[in-house]
Enzyme design. Structure first.
Site, PDB file in Angstrom:
ATOM      1  CG  ASP A 102      -1.966  -0.765   0.999  1.00 61.53           C
ATOM      2  OD1 ASP A 102      -2.353  -1.412  -0.100  1.00 61.53           O
ATOM      3  OD2 ASP A 102      -3.114  -1.052   2.082  1.00 61.53           O
ATOM      4  CG  HIS A 144      -5.672   6.883   5.540  1.00 60.89           C
ATOM      5  ND1 HIS A 144      -6.619   6.826   6.323  1.00 60.89           N
ATOM      6  CD2 HIS A 144      -6.083   6.861   4.292  1.00 60.89           C
ATOM      7  CE1 HIS A 144      -7.867   6.576   5.605  1.00 60.89           C
ATOM      8  NE2 HIS A 144      -7.384   6.881   4.293  1.00 60.89           N
ATOM      9  CG  ASP A 179     -11.006  10.091   1.492  1.00 61.69           C
ATOM     10  OD1 ASP A 179     -11.277   8.728   1.612  1.00 61.69           O
ATOM     11  OD2 ASP A 179     -10.125  10.508   0.863  1.00 61.69           O
ATOM     12  CG  HIS A 181     -10.704   5.131   2.403  1.00 63.17           C
ATOM     13  ND1 HIS A 181     -10.469   5.740   1.284  1.00 63.17           N
ATOM     14  CD2 HIS A 181     -10.998   3.989   2.466  1.00 63.17           C
ATOM     15  CE1 HIS A 181     -10.773   4.728   0.359  1.00 63.17           C
ATOM     16  NE2 HIS A 181     -10.720   3.523   0.941  1.00 63.17           N
ATOM     17  CG  ASP A 268     -11.768   8.350  -1.697  1.00 63.22           C
ATOM     18  OD1 ASP A 268     -12.319   9.127  -1.244  1.00 63.22           O
ATOM     19  OD2 ASP A 268     -10.803   7.768  -1.064  1.00 63.22           O
ATOM     20  CE1 TYR A 307      -6.457   6.659  -4.136  1.00 65.92           C
ATOM     21  CE2 TYR A 307      -8.692   6.171  -3.402  1.00 65.92           C
ATOM     22  CZ  TYR A 307      -7.407   6.523  -3.177  1.00 65.92           C
ATOM     23  OH  TYR A 307      -6.984   6.893  -1.770  1.00 65.92           O
TER      24      TYR A 307
END
Length: 422
Positions: A102, A144, A179, A181, A268, A307
């Site tokens: 990742d 993150h 986002d 996430h 995203d 993405y």
């Protein structure tokens, strides 16, 4: 006849925009979903729509190790500064820094981190000095990254670095994350303080990354109730998303009363994203930006995930137009990457009639329960916290005030100088 890309402009908002033409040239790897090249597409569209004429353009000074150490550990920053694809096997503790599939080591990794972090820090500085109402850095928003490790395609947490700068001048900073996430790295950094309220709207459940962000994660100690999480299920659409977003943000504004906002605009959460599972349209996503802007509070606008490259560029270009109060033509102007937008060549594509990849699993009753619980927690706050700010520490980066006296003529010269975004 000259193509009219701008349909209407009534902007009185002072906006600055950060872009470094090198940032889009970094490459995570051939099969990695994170494509910094999306920034080249975004900035080329911004230029060809003429939006650069409505704001001041800057190339920020890249952040250095000293800047990064304001949040990240010395061992981790030293690793980022020195590791390369050629010497990575010489490092025995790579796993300690969560480097892997990742978060790979690629050529120019440290320089890439320096560039995107520098834009966010300098944007915060300009807001601190009241030079602009909105500062935009689409290369930032990597939410993150943790203090001593990479995570979720993120290496340096530019958001945390920018917020730390804002805290020198502001008693209360509001962080909003749209986002798909959860904004776990930012939440973790400020989980124990009431001077930063983090509000994240994200997919939660199952094995979806990063696995945090349940509604019961509300902060701890002094920071209890200052972490706000809105855990959503697959397939949420514009109507449902805005029906929870607007009342939650309105409640946060009423009870927390921030003097500055950081808005992470991860794309995203759009429909048809390669990794996402929501059904937001570009207009729905941008309505969140418009709503936050309506409070007329200084705001740092950042990028994040996203993405499906062509849709990221479309989204952030449209949101740039929102920031500068400019209506743009839906037909894309000719640009260096026009082939990416085939076959419709529209800024906001018409998906009418296309099947949804994810059905909306967010029931009306579930969303209402979220709204009630979150607003109940906000009411417990009763009043916004205050702090006595004494001597203000020096800026991380020096401000050159002369750079902000640029005329429109100078802006056009800068466009010519930095016209090659490929």
């Amino acid at each position: 006849m000259e193509y009219n890309t701008i349909l209407n402009n009534t902007s009185k908002t002072r906006v600055c925009y950060f872009f470094d033409q090198d940032v889009g040239n970094y490459f995570y790897g051939p099969y990695h979903p994170m494509k910094p090249h999306r920034l080249c597409l975004t900035n080329n569209l911004v230029l060809n729509y003429g939006l650069h004429k409505k704001m001041h353009l800057y190339k920020a000074r890249p952040a250095d190790a000293e800047d990064m150490l304001k949040f990240h550990s010395e061992d981790y920053v030293d690793f980022l500064e020195r590791v390369t694809p050629e010497n990575i096997n010489e490092w025995k503790d790579v796993k300690r820094f969560h480097i892997g599939e990742d978060c790979p080591v690629f050529p120019g990794l440290y320089d890439y981190c320096s560039i995107y972090s520098g834009g966010s820090i300098e944007g915060a500085l300009k807001l601190n000095h009241r030079m602009y109402d909105i500062a935009i850095n689409w290369s930032g928003g990597l939410h993150h990254a943790r203090k001593d490790e990479a995570s979720g395609f993120c290496y340096v947490n530019d958001i945390v670095l920018a917020i730390l700068e804002l805290l020198k001048f502001h008693a209360r900073v509001l962080y909003i994350d749209i986002d798909v996430h959860h904004g776990d790295g930012v939440q973790e950094a400020f989980y124990l303080t009431d001077r930063v309220m983090t509000v994240s709207f994200h997919k939660f459940g199952g094995d979806f990354f990063p696995g945090t962000g349940d509604i019961d994660e509300i902060g701890a100690k002094t920071g209890k109730l200052y972490s706000v999480n809105v855990p959503l299920a697959d397939g949420i659409d514009d109507k449902n998303y805005l029906n929870i977003f607007k009342p939650v943000i309105q409640g946060v504004m009423d009870y927390y009363r921030p003097s500055v906002i950081v808005l992470q605009c991860g794309a995203d959460s759009l429909r048809f994203d390669r990794l996402g599972c929501f059904n937001l349209t570009i207009k729905g996503h941008a309505e969140c930006v418009r709503f936050v802007k309506s409070f007329n509070i200084p705001t740092l606008v950042l990028g994040g995930g996203g993405y499906t490259v062509r849709n990221v560029a479309r989204c952030w270009t449209y949101e740039t137009s929102v920031c500068v109060d400019t209506e743009v033509n839906n037909e894309l102007p000719y640009n260096d990457y026009i082939q990416f937008y085939s076959p419709d060549f529209q800024l906001i594509p018409d998906y009418t009639g296309l099947p949804f990849k994810y059905e909306n699993a967010n029931t009306k009753s579930y969303l209402e329960s979220l709204r009630i619980k979150i607003l109940e927690n906000l009411r417990i706050l009763q009043w916004a916290p205050s702090v006595q700010i004494q001597d203000v520490p020096p800026d991380i980066m020096p401000i050159d005030f002369d750079r902000d006296e640029d005329s429109k003529e100078n802006m056009d010269k800068r466009k010519k100088k930095h016209n090659d975004f490929s």
